[in-house]
Write a protein that holds these residues in place. Structure first.
Motif, mmCIF file in Angstrom:
data_model
loop_
_atom_site.group_PDB
_atom_site.id
_atom_site.type_symbol
_atom_site.label_atom_id
_atom_site.label_comp_id
_atom_site.label_asym_id
_atom_site.label_seq_id
_atom_site.Cartn_x
_atom_site.Cartn_y
_atom_site.Cartn_z
ATOM 1 N N LYS A 274 0.839 -1.220 0.000
ATOM 2 C CA LYS A 274 0.000 0.000 0.000
ATOM 3 C C LYS A 274 0.862 1.252 0.000
ATOM 4 C CE LYS A 274 -4.198 -1.400 2.302
ATOM 5 N NZ LYS A 274 -4.753 -1.596 3.617
ATOM 6 N N PHE A 275 1.936 1.214 0.787
ATOM 7 C CA PHE A 275 2.833 2.356 0.895
ATOM 8 C C PHE A 275 3.504 2.645 -0.456
ATOM 9 C CE2 PHE A 275 7.111 4.064 2.116
ATOM 10 C CZ PHE A 275 6.668 5.278 2.622
ATOM 11 N N LEU A 276 3.972 1.603 -1.130
ATOM 12 C CA LEU A 276 4.623 1.806 -2.428
ATOM 13 C C LEU A 276 3.611 2.307 -3.462
ATOM 14 C CD1 LEU A 276 7.108 -1.211 -2.695
ATOM 15 C CD2 LEU A 276 7.528 1.115 -1.877
ATOM 16 N N GLU A 277 2.400 1.758 -3.400
ATOM 17 C CA GLU A 277 1.352 2.233 -4.324
ATOM 18 C C GLU A 277 1.086 3.716 -4.094
ATOM 19 O OE1 GLU A 277 -1.108 -1.993 -4.881
ATOM 20 O OE2 GLU A 277 -1.873 -0.460 -3.511
ATOM 21 N N PHE A 278 1.078 4.091 -2.822
ATOM 22 C CA PHE A 278 0.861 5.507 -2.478
ATOM 23 C C PHE A 278 1.979 6.385 -3.047
ATOM 24 C CE2 PHE A 278 1.944 8.935 0.574
ATOM 25 C CZ PHE A 278 0.839 9.760 0.384
ATOM 26 N N LEU A 279 3.233 5.931 -2.911
ATOM 27 C CA LEU A 279 4.364 6.728 -3.410
ATOM 28 C C LEU A 279 4.321 6.915 -4.924
ATOM 29 C CD1 LEU A 279 7.412 5.467 -1.280
ATOM 30 C CD2 LEU A 279 5.997 7.496 -0.922
ATOM 31 N N LEU A 280 3.586 6.026 -5.593
ATOM 32 C CA LEU A 280 3.475 6.154 -7.050
ATOM 33 C C LEU A 280 2.201 6.887 -7.473
ATOM 34 C CD1 LEU A 280 4.795 2.692 -8.303
ATOM 35 C CD2 LEU A 280 6.002 4.872 -8.221
ATOM 36 N N SER A 281 1.438 7.384 -6.519
ATOM 37 C CA SER A 281 0.244 8.156 -6.882
ATOM 38 C C SER A 281 0.690 9.514 -7.419
ATOM 39 C CB SER A 281 -0.663 8.344 -5.667
ATOM 40 O OG SER A 281 -0.013 9.168 -4.701
ATOM 41 N N PRO A 282 -0.067 10.116 -8.337
ATOM 42 C CA PRO A 282 0.320 11.428 -8.881
ATOM 43 C C PRO A 282 0.535 12.460 -7.767
ATOM 44 C CG PRO A 282 -1.471 10.508 -10.171
ATOM 45 C CD PRO A 282 -1.280 9.587 -8.996
ATOM 46 N N GLU A 283 -0.272 12.392 -6.734
ATOM 47 C CA GLU A 283 -0.156 13.339 -5.627
ATOM 48 C C GLU A 283 1.201 13.207 -4.917
ATOM 49 O OE1 GLU A 283 -2.614 12.204 -2.406
ATOM 50 O OE2 GLU A 283 -2.266 14.030 -1.249
ATOM 51 N N ALA A 284 1.578 11.980 -4.582
ATOM 52 C CA ALA A 284 2.849 11.761 -3.878
ATOM 53 C C ALA A 284 4.030 12.076 -4.797
ATOM 54 C CB ALA A 284 2.933 10.325 -3.380
ATOM 55 N N GLN A 285 3.893 11.684 -6.061
ATOM 56 C CA GLN A 285 4.979 11.956 -7.010
ATOM 57 C C GLN A 285 5.238 13.455 -7.144
ATOM 58 O OE1 GLN A 285 7.017 9.959 -9.449
ATOM 59 N NE2 GLN A 285 6.757 8.704 -7.638
ATOM 60 N N LYS A 286 4.154 14.210 -7.229
ATOM 61 C CA LYS A 286 4.318 15.661 -7.354
ATOM 62 C C LYS A 286 4.978 16.217 -6.098
ATOM 63 C CE LYS A 286 2.178 19.855 -8.917
ATOM 64 N NZ LYS A 286 1.032 20.657 -9.252
ATOM 65 N N HIS A 287 4.544 15.733 -4.954
ATOM 66 C CA HIS A 287 5.131 16.179 -3.683
ATOM 67 C C HIS A 287 6.638 15.903 -3.677
ATOM 68 C CE1 HIS A 287 5.118 16.990 0.700
ATOM 69 N NE2 HIS A 287 6.148 16.162 0.673
ATOM 70 N N ILE A 288 7.020 14.722 -4.088
ATOM 71 C CA ILE A 288 8.445 14.349 -4.053
ATOM 72 C C ILE A 288 9.254 15.224 -5.007
ATOM 73 C CG2 ILE A 288 10.132 12.514 -4.522
ATOM 74 C CD1 ILE A 288 7.916 10.470 -3.748
ATOM 75 N N ILE A 289 8.843 15.264 -6.255
ATOM 76 C CA ILE A 289 9.712 15.942 -7.238
ATOM 77 C C ILE A 289 9.683 17.464 -7.096
ATOM 78 C CG2 ILE A 289 9.628 14.031 -8.889
ATOM 79 C CD1 ILE A 289 7.843 16.018 -10.604
ATOM 80 N N TYR A 290 8.622 17.987 -6.490
ATOM 81 C CA TYR A 290 8.604 19.438 -6.256
ATOM 82 C C TYR A 290 9.547 19.811 -5.116
ATOM 83 C CZ TYR A 290 5.503 21.485 -9.652
ATOM 84 O OH TYR A 290 4.998 21.975 -10.830
#
Ligand code: FE
Length: 341
Positions: A274-290
Motif C-alpha cells: 500500500k505504501f509503495l502504491e501511495f508513493l506512485l500516486s500522482p499526488e505523492a509523485q508531485k510532492h516528491i519531485i517538487y
C-alpha cells in the motif's frame, strides 16, 4: 502465582496490542524533510503508521543483513539502480505483487521478477555557462565526445568513488564495450580541468566561476541551487548555468533512479505494498519531485518549473538502467586502473 499470572496477561496484552497497530518499518537512504510530510499524509489516509530510520544505503543494507530473519524492515529505499540490483542479487527483496504498480510503471522502471520499483528519475547531464561556452560547441555533444582534445583542461567532475559516476561508466560499458570505454576514459581523464573534488554541486559552481567549461552532474542539483535552498551564493552561481542533454541522436542521456523494494522478511507485507502504491500516486509523485527537483516516474507528472525550463522532451537512455549494477564492478576497476581519483 497470582503475580506470575498478571505478568503473563501483561505480556499477552502488549504483544496483542502491538499486533493491532497497523504499521510499516521503512529504511530509507533519502533524507529529505519533505519525505516526512508525505509519510504523515499516508498515515492519516490509511491508518498505517510509518516508522522510519534513515542512513546511507550501505549502512542500511548491512543492518538488514545483520538483523537476519528477525529484521523488522518492510521497505528499503535507496538511490541508484546499481544499489537496487545489489540488494536484489543478495536475495534480500521479495516480489512486489501489485497490479496497480504494474499498470503505473513502464517495464524498464520495474526490477526483474518485480523485485524493486523506481520512485524517481534523474539525468546525468552536462552543465555549461553560455557566457564562456557557446551552444554551438555543445551541439549534439555526447559523453563519448568528451575524450576529444578540444576539451583539454575543461571538464569538472567528481571522484570515482561516487556511485553516480560509476553508473555513468557502467552505462558506457554496456553501450560501447569494455575496451573502447577504457580507451575513451584515458583521454577523458586527461581533459579534467582539476583533480576531482567535491560533490555534484561543487562541479556546477566550478563552471560558474570559470574554473571549468563544462561539468557533469545530476540534473536535480541545479533545481536545488536555483530554489535558494542552498543559499544565495549557490542560487547566483546556478543562475548563470544552462544544461546540455548528451547523446540525443543515439542512446539518450544517461538516466538513473531512486527506488524501493519490499524485504524478504517483511512483517507487514500488505501495508508495504500500500505504501509503495501511495508513493506512485500522482499526488505523492508531485510532492516528491517538487521538493527534490527530480523527474517523476509517471508520464503525466511534469517536473518543477525550475527544471522544466531546461526542457523536458529529451531522449532518455532507458535501456541501460538495469545493466548498471551488473557492470558496476568492471566500471570501478577501470576507474581505479586509470586513476580517476
Ligand atoms: Fe544526489
Amino acid at each position: 502465582m497470582k503475580y506470575f499470572l498478571h505478568i503473563i496477561i501483561l505480556i499477552f496484552s502488549l504483544v496483542y496490542s502491538s499486533h493491532a497497530v497497523e504499521e510499516i518499518n521503512l529504511y530509507t537512504s533519502r533524507h529529505y524533510e519533505s519525505d516526512k510530510e508525505l509519510y504523515k499524509i499516508f498515515e492519516q489516509r490509511y491508518g498505517i503508521k510509518v516508522n522510519y530510520i534513515s542512513s546511507k544505503g550501505k549502512v542500511l543494507i548491512e543492518r538488514i543483513k545483520s538483523e537476519g530473519e528477525g529484521s523488522p524492515a518492510d521497505v528499503l529505499i535507496v538511490v541508484d539502480a546499481g544499489n537496487l540490483w545489489r540488494v536484489e542479487q543478495l536475495g534480500m527483496f521479495q516480489e512486489i505483487n501489485s497490479p496497480l504498480i504494474k499498470e503505473a510503471l513502464p517495464e524498464y522502471l520495474i526490477g526483474e521478477n518485480n523485485m524493486w520499483i523506481a520512485l524517481t528519475k534523474r539525468a546525468r547531464v552536462i552543465f555549461y555557462n553560455p557566457a564562456t561556452t557557446s551552444k554551438k560547441d555543445l551541439h549534439s555533444l555526447d559523453y563519448e565526445d568528451l575524450s576529444e582534445l578540444k576539451w583539454k583542461n575543461k571538464i569538472a567532475i567528481r571522484s570515482s568513488n561516487n556511485i553516480y559516476n560509476q553508473s555513468l561508466v557502467a552505462s558506457l560499458i554496456h553501450r560501447n564495450g569494455y575496451d573502447s570505454t577504457k580507451i575513451w576514459m584515458k583521454k577523458f581523464i586527461e581533459n579534467f580541468a582539476r583533480k576531482p573534488q567535491g560533490n555534484d554541486r561543487a562541479q556546477i559552481i566550478a563552471v560558474s566561476k570559470g574554473e571549468a567549461h563544462i561539468a557533469i552532474a545530476n540534473s536535480y542539483y541545479i533545481g536545488l541551487m536555483l530554489s535558494g535552498n542552498q543559499g544565495v551564493d549557490q542560487q547566483k552561481a546556478a543562475a548563470k548555468i544552462n544544461i546540455h542533454f548528451p547523446n540525443q541522436k543515439n542512446s539518450g542521456t544517461h538516466m538513473n533512479i531512486s527506488g524501493a523494494g519490499i524485504l524478504r522478511n517483511s512483517p507487514n507485507y500488505k501495508n508495504a505494498v500500500k505504501f509503495l502504491e501511495f508513493l506512485l500516486s500522482p499526488e505523492a509523485q508531485k510532492h516528491i519531485i517538487y521538493n527534490t527537483f527530480e523527474y517523476s516516474v509517471l508520464e503525466n507528472v511534469e517536473p518543477h518549473p525550475l527544471i522544466r525550463k531546461f526542457g523536458i522532451s529529451f531522449k532518455e537512455d532507458i535501456k541501460s538502467i538495469k545493466k548498471l549494477g551488473k557492470n558496476n564492478a568492471r566500471a570501478v576497476r577501470m576507474m581505479d586502473q586509470l586513476k580517476w581519483h
